[in-house]
Scaffold this active site. Structure first.
Site, PDB file in Angstrom:
ATOM      1  CG  ASP A 270      -2.016   0.944   1.234  1.00  0.00           C
ATOM      2  OD1 ASP A 270      -1.998   1.851   0.404  1.00  0.00           O
ATOM      3  OD2 ASP A 270      -2.926   0.810   2.080  1.00  0.00           O
TER       4      ASP A 270
ATOM      5  CG  HIS B 166      -8.912   0.861  -3.887  1.00  0.00           C
ATOM      6  ND1 HIS B 166      -9.842   1.667  -3.271  1.00  0.00           N
ATOM      7  CD2 HIS B 166      -7.693   1.322  -3.492  1.00  0.00           C
ATOM      8  CE1 HIS B 166      -9.211   2.557  -2.525  1.00  0.00           C
ATOM      9  NE2 HIS B 166      -7.901   2.378  -2.643  1.00  0.00           N
TER      10      HIS B 166
HETATM   11  C1  HEM Z   1      -8.787   0.812   4.333  1.00  0.00           C
HETATM   12  C2  HEM Z   1      -8.938   1.503   3.223  1.00  0.00           C
HETATM   13  C3  HEM Z   1      -8.019   1.413   2.035  1.00  0.00           C
HETATM   14  C4  HEM Z   1      -7.171   0.419   1.642  1.00  0.00           C
HETATM   15  C5  HEM Z   1      -6.931  -0.925   2.321  1.00  0.00           C
HETATM   16  C6  HEM Z   1      -6.520   0.854   0.442  1.00  0.00           C
HETATM   17  C7  HEM Z   1      -5.590   0.105  -0.268  1.00  0.00           C
HETATM   18  C8  HEM Z   1      -4.966   0.512  -1.425  1.00  0.00           C
HETATM   19  C9  HEM Z   1      -4.046  -0.281  -2.202  1.00  0.00           C
HETATM   20  C10 HEM Z   1      -3.606  -1.692  -1.857  1.00  0.00           C
HETATM   21  C11 HEM Z   1      -3.657   0.460  -3.268  1.00  0.00           C
HETATM   22  C12 HEM Z   1      -2.722   0.022  -4.409  1.00  0.00           C
HETATM   23  C13 HEM Z   1      -1.300   0.294  -4.133  1.00  0.00           C
HETATM   24  C14 HEM Z   1      -0.959   1.754  -4.107  1.00  0.00           C
HETATM   25  O1  HEM Z   1      -0.926   2.422  -5.165  1.00  0.00           O
HETATM   26  O2  HEM Z   1      -0.778   2.259  -3.008  1.00  0.00           O
HETATM   27  C15 HEM Z   1      -4.313   1.750  -3.149  1.00  0.00           C
HETATM   28  C16 HEM Z   1      -4.143   2.811  -4.016  1.00  0.00           C
HETATM   29  C17 HEM Z   1      -4.725   4.042  -3.848  1.00  0.00           C
HETATM   30  N1  HEM Z   1      -5.689   4.381  -2.943  1.00  0.00           N
HETATM   31 FE1  HEM Z   1      -6.393   3.218  -1.470  1.00  0.00          FE
HETATM   32  N2  HEM Z   1      -6.976   2.109   0.128  1.00  0.00           N
HETATM   33  C18 HEM Z   1      -7.891   2.484   1.078  1.00  0.00           C
HETATM   34  C19 HEM Z   1      -8.596   3.672   1.126  1.00  0.00           C
HETATM   35  C20 HEM Z   1      -8.425   4.719   0.272  1.00  0.00           C
HETATM   36  C21 HEM Z   1      -9.118   5.995   0.361  1.00  0.00           C
HETATM   37  C22 HEM Z   1     -10.155   6.368   1.414  1.00  0.00           C
HETATM   38  C23 HEM Z   1      -8.637   6.767  -0.653  1.00  0.00           C
HETATM   39  C24 HEM Z   1      -8.967   8.197  -1.028  1.00  0.00           C
HETATM   40  C25 HEM Z   1     -10.166   8.697  -1.023  1.00  0.00           C
HETATM   41  C26 HEM Z   1      -7.634   5.986  -1.364  1.00  0.00           C
HETATM   42  C27 HEM Z   1      -6.912   6.443  -2.429  1.00  0.00           C
HETATM   43  C28 HEM Z   1      -5.978   5.712  -3.113  1.00  0.00           C
HETATM   44  C29 HEM Z   1      -5.150   6.269  -4.179  1.00  0.00           C
HETATM   45  C30 HEM Z   1      -5.142   7.720  -4.666  1.00  0.00           C
HETATM   46  C31 HEM Z   1      -4.359   5.216  -4.652  1.00  0.00           C
HETATM   47  C32 HEM Z   1      -3.294   5.284  -5.748  1.00  0.00           C
HETATM   48  C33 HEM Z   1      -3.867   5.089  -7.112  1.00  0.00           C
HETATM   49  C34 HEM Z   1      -2.808   5.294  -8.173  1.00  0.00           C
HETATM   50  O3  HEM Z   1      -2.004   6.213  -8.085  1.00  0.00           O
HETATM   51  O4  HEM Z   1      -2.779   4.528  -9.106  1.00  0.00           O
HETATM   52  N3  HEM Z   1      -7.555   4.747  -0.783  1.00  0.00           N
HETATM   53  N4  HEM Z   1      -5.118   1.754  -2.032  1.00  0.00           N
END
Ligand code: HEM
Length: 200
Positions: A12, A108
């Site tokens: 993450d 996601h």
């Molecule tokens: C418990 C809640 C969440 C989990 C477990 C989670 C998990 C992840 C994972 C595994 C990734 C892919 C790896 C990475 O690029 O970091 C990711 C990407 C991302 N997440 Fe989450 N996330 C959560 C909540 C959120 C929330 C609330 C937001 C914003 C409103 C968010 C925004 C993003 C963004 C902006 C990316 C990167 C996308 C990219 O640049 O391609 N996430 N998240």
């Protein structure tokens, strides 16, 4: 440095803006706005904080292959399902032999990506929490989601709105609390933090 894992076991933080990128400062830190009421925030950043409980028992029941489709990345190494390694760009248009998108349309990582949100980006720095077992026997555990940006209306807000409309991860999460914090920039020698706010 290695990207850390959260309590769901996912890598993450991969998609975070990097300090070496030319638009990093513009995305994360508040620019100068001489004469405006928020002038004191120059060089500061807005932090959106959310306590997000993970429904870990439900998550663990999913086979790994389905967990990976929920995110759009491989669990073992964080590589996009479209191929490569953790740092390879996601190919959001790639289709499999069955004609379906390899990174599903509700994954996601797809729907939170800057490409899908008019360039909206934020610097995520989450912390895992585990506060024991609740009365119903499920873990009271999850992610203290913290993201930093120059302007929440151009970072967190559009992305969260989009996630609300159909993130494959939502059935495994329960949002419990949130807040937005204005964090003033660091102090120069002889100054104190927040001085421009308190003495303006
Ligand atoms: C418990 C809640 C969440 C989990 C477990 C989670 C998990 C992840 C994972 C595994 C990734 C892919 C790896 C990475 O690029 O970091 C990711 C990407 C991302 N997440 Fe989450 N996330 C959560 C909540 C959120 C929330 C609330 C937001 C914003 C409103 C968010 C925004 C993003 C963004 C902006 C990316 C990167 C996308 C990219 O640049 O391609 N996430 N998240």
């Amino acid at each position: 440095p290695m990207t850390t894992r959260n309590l769901m076991g996912q890598i993450d933080g991969t998609g975070n803006p990097k300090a070496s990128e030319e638009d990093f400062d513009r995305r994360v830190f508040v620019p100068a706005s001489p004469g405006k009421p928020q002038e004191w925030m120059e060089g500061g950043s807005y932090a959106v904080v959310r306590r997000i409980r993970m429904l870990l028992d439900d998550w663990e029941k999913l086979p790994v292959e389905r967990q990976e489709r929920v995110i759009g990345r491989r669990k073992a190494d964080g590589a996009p399902l479209s191929g490569g390694t953790e740092t390879t760009e996601m190919d959001l248009d790639k289709a499999g032999p069955d004609g379906r998108l390899v990174i599903p349309d509700n994954a996601h990582a797809r729907i939170s990506s800057p490409e899908e949100n008019g360039g909206a980006a934020m610097l995520r720095r989450p912390f895992s929490y585990h506060d024991g077992i609740t009365e119903d026997g499920t873990p009271d555990a999850g992610l203290l989601f913290i993201c930093w940006q120059a302007d929440p209306f151009r970072g967190f807000v559009p992305v969260q709105r989009k996630l609300d409309r159909g993130d494959a991860l939502s059935p495994f999460l329960r949002h419990e609390a949130s807040g937005v914090f204005a964090v003033p920039g660091g102090a120069a020698e002889g100054e104190y933090v927040g001085q421009r706010l308190l003495e303006s």
